[in-house]
Design a protein around this motif. Structure first.
Motif, mmCIF file in Angstrom:
data_model
loop_
_atom_site.group_PDB
_atom_site.id
_atom_site.type_symbol
_atom_site.label_atom_id
_atom_site.label_comp_id
_atom_site.label_asym_id
_atom_site.label_seq_id
_atom_site.Cartn_x
_atom_site.Cartn_y
_atom_site.Cartn_z
ATOM 1 N N HIS A 193 0.848 -1.195 0.000
ATOM 2 C CA HIS A 193 0.000 0.000 0.000
ATOM 3 C C HIS A 193 0.883 1.245 0.000
ATOM 4 O O HIS A 193 1.989 1.240 0.532
ATOM 5 N N SER A 198 2.254 4.978 -2.194
ATOM 6 C CA SER A 198 2.697 5.387 -3.527
ATOM 7 C C SER A 198 4.028 6.098 -3.418
ATOM 8 O O SER A 198 4.552 6.324 -2.323
ATOM 9 N N ALA A 204 7.288 3.259 -2.080
ATOM 10 C CA ALA A 204 6.548 2.059 -2.468
ATOM 11 C C ALA A 204 7.264 1.327 -3.585
ATOM 12 O O ALA A 204 7.334 0.090 -3.587
ATOM 13 N N GLU A 205 7.826 2.077 -4.550
ATOM 14 C CA GLU A 205 8.556 1.432 -5.639
ATOM 15 C C GLU A 205 9.796 0.713 -5.109
ATOM 16 O O GLU A 205 10.166 -0.360 -5.586
ATOM 17 N N LEU A 222 8.616 -2.566 -3.524
ATOM 18 C CA LEU A 222 8.232 -3.518 -4.565
ATOM 19 C C LEU A 222 9.459 -4.109 -5.238
ATOM 20 O O LEU A 222 9.521 -5.317 -5.510
ATOM 21 N N ARG A 255 2.297 -6.981 -5.219
ATOM 22 C CA ARG A 255 1.665 -6.068 -6.168
ATOM 23 C C ARG A 255 1.166 -4.824 -5.443
ATOM 24 O O ARG A 255 0.924 -4.860 -4.233
ATOM 25 N N ARG A 256 1.052 -3.749 -6.236
ATOM 26 C CA ARG A 256 0.572 -2.479 -5.695
ATOM 27 C C ARG A 256 -0.899 -2.603 -5.341
ATOM 28 O O ARG A 256 -1.684 -3.220 -6.071
#
Length: 474
Positions: A435, A437, A441-442, A445, A456-457
């Motif tokens: 969760h 952005s 978050a990248e 991931l 997954r986002r």
């Protein structure tokens, strides 16, 4: 005695109690199966060796020889026993010497501390064996062979010689002699009850009685003392576990105990899963145990905090270092299974052991206040104590740890949280939802992808956090 064919029974004993090629072949096969069953360890394989039991008839022959004062039969049976035992010991020692497995397994350990119960088993087995032989119920002798288990103790003697392990050698030698002497003397006594040796004079009968009574008494005294020590140690183990857990309350439990009763003072190492740490636990429990056992103790308790992940990780590192320093040697599959039952809080059916790959997998039960980091710590501890084994603890699908960041990247706590999430994802068949952005978050991931974790986002905005994707979710 009515219904007893004395001549036929004596002929059967004489024909089967000597040394011949068939007997030697059975010795070799039985000894080979025994040592394999001991090293695996496998009770099922050991039963196969017990079923063969080539030493059974020479022992009964020795008993009938004593009952009838047949010196030729005594010499023939004794020679067969001596040669058979020697072949079994030499073969077992040679096998262990070239074997890559030379650890004292659970099946070996139980044959190094004979006690009075072993004497009683041998006595009852001999009674049944003579009865089956005299009454013509030969099939029952197979069942007796399983109960008395003559060959495995000889294989353990060979193991003790090959590994230069004195306690194993002398303990298994005493067990074999207990079985041998008790069976022979009991067989002589039962044979006399059935009327064999009725031609003997009163003087010879009294001599027989003296040999039987003195022989059994000589074995019974040290075995009774051993049984008393075993009973005391069993009670002491329960007292130790009760004393260790008492200061921590009902939400804690003992994960593991390691007790060395042979050291002075008694060395005790214990691990406790607890939601709160007690700095004076060692002192309080040591004093209680000294009063309960009446002996000095050297106690150390590893406290694993199931409520605070950071301290749990530090505790695990200390525990692993201590376990390595103690050098406990190779861990057997049976020992590892018992340890995982306690650590994971599950039954044996929840543990999978792959002996070929030396991998152990256990599905853990839920612990009050435990986090995923707690289960990771428990796996580290189990693996540190399991020499040569790949230990994997499957945790419950608890919430994933919270990530924390500096201005640009994960801080120390965040890195540990991400490592725990990766560890848990490798244990559970679940995907992870990320969760949040932005660059953070990248980064998460990408780190999960690099570790081979499916992720997954799951929406934009808000703080970056991790969540399990349950079946049917998202």
């Amino acid at each position: 005695m009515a219904g007893v064919d004395y001549q036929a029974t004596l002929e059967q004993v004489t024909s089967q109690s000597g040394f011949d090629p068939r007997y030697a072949f059975m010795i070799v096969i039985s000894a080979g199966i025994s040592i394999l069953g001991l090293l695996l360890p496998s009770p099922a394989v050991l039963i196969g060796a017990m079923l063969i039991s080539p030493l059974m008839m020479p022992i009964l022959g020795l008993g009938f020889g004593l009952a009838t004062f047949d010196l030729a039969e005594i010499r023939r049976s004794a020679a067969a026993l001596a040669l058979g035992a020697l072949i079994a010991i030499v073969l077992s020692a040679a096998f262990v010497a070239v074997s890559p497995i030379q650890a004292v397994t659970s099946e070996i350990a139980v044959r190094t501390k004979p006690n009075l119960f072993d004497l009683l088993v041998a006595l009852l087995s001999a009674i049944m064996g003579v009865y089956a032989l005299i009454r013509g119920h030969g099939g029952a002798v197979v069942g007796v062979a399983i109960a008395i288990a003559l060959m495995p103790p000889l294989a353990v003697i060979g193991f003790g010689i090959a590994t230069w392990n004195g306690p194993v050698f002398f303990g298994s030698l005493l067990l074999f002699l207990t079985n041998l002497v008790t069976m022979a003397l009991t067989a002589a006594f039962v044979a006399r009850l059935y009327g064999f040796g009725s031609h003997l004079s009163p003087t010879q009968t009294r001599l027989q009685a003296a040999i039987i009574v003195l022989g059994l008494a000589a074995l019974a005294v040290p075995l009774a003392l051993t049984l008393r020590q075993i009973a005391w140690e069993t009670l002491a183990q329960r007292q130790i576990r009760d004393a260790v857990i008492a200061p921590f309350g009902k939400d804690a439990r003992v994960s593991e105990t390691d007790i060395d009763f042979d050291s002075h003072p008694i060395a005790i190492r214990a691990a406790v899963l607890t939601p709160r740490l007690l700095p004076d636990a060692d002192t309080r429990v040591s004093e209680r145990l000294r009063q309960a056992l009446g002996k000095p103790v050297d106690l150390h308790i590893d406290q694993i905090d199931v409520g605070r992940a950071a301290q749990a990780s530090e505790t695990a590192q200390i525990a692993a270092a201590q376990a390595g320093a103690q050098g406990r040697g190779s861990t057997t599959a049976a020992e590892l299974a018992r340890s995982l039952e306690v650590i994971a809080g599950v039954g044996r059916d929840a543990i999978t052991l792959d002996r070929e790959r030396r991998r152990a997998v256990a599905s853990a039960t839920s612990l009050p206040g435990a986090t995923l980091e707690s289960y990771r710590v428990l796996e580290q501890r189990a693996g540190a104590n399991a020499d040569g084994w790949d230990v994997r603890l499957i945790p419950p699908p608890l919430p994933l740890p919270r990530l924390s960041f500096t201005a640009d990247d994960l801080d120390a706590d965040g890195q540990r949280a991400l490592a725990t999430a990766i560890w848990a994802a490798r244990r559970l068949p679940l995907e992870i939802a990320v969760h949040g952005s932005g660059a953070r978050a990248e980064t998460i991931l990408a780190a999960l992808a690099d570790a081979g974790i499916k992720a997954r986002r799951a929406g934009a905005g808000g703080a970056v956090r991790l969540e399990w994707i349950m079946p049917g979710g998202l």
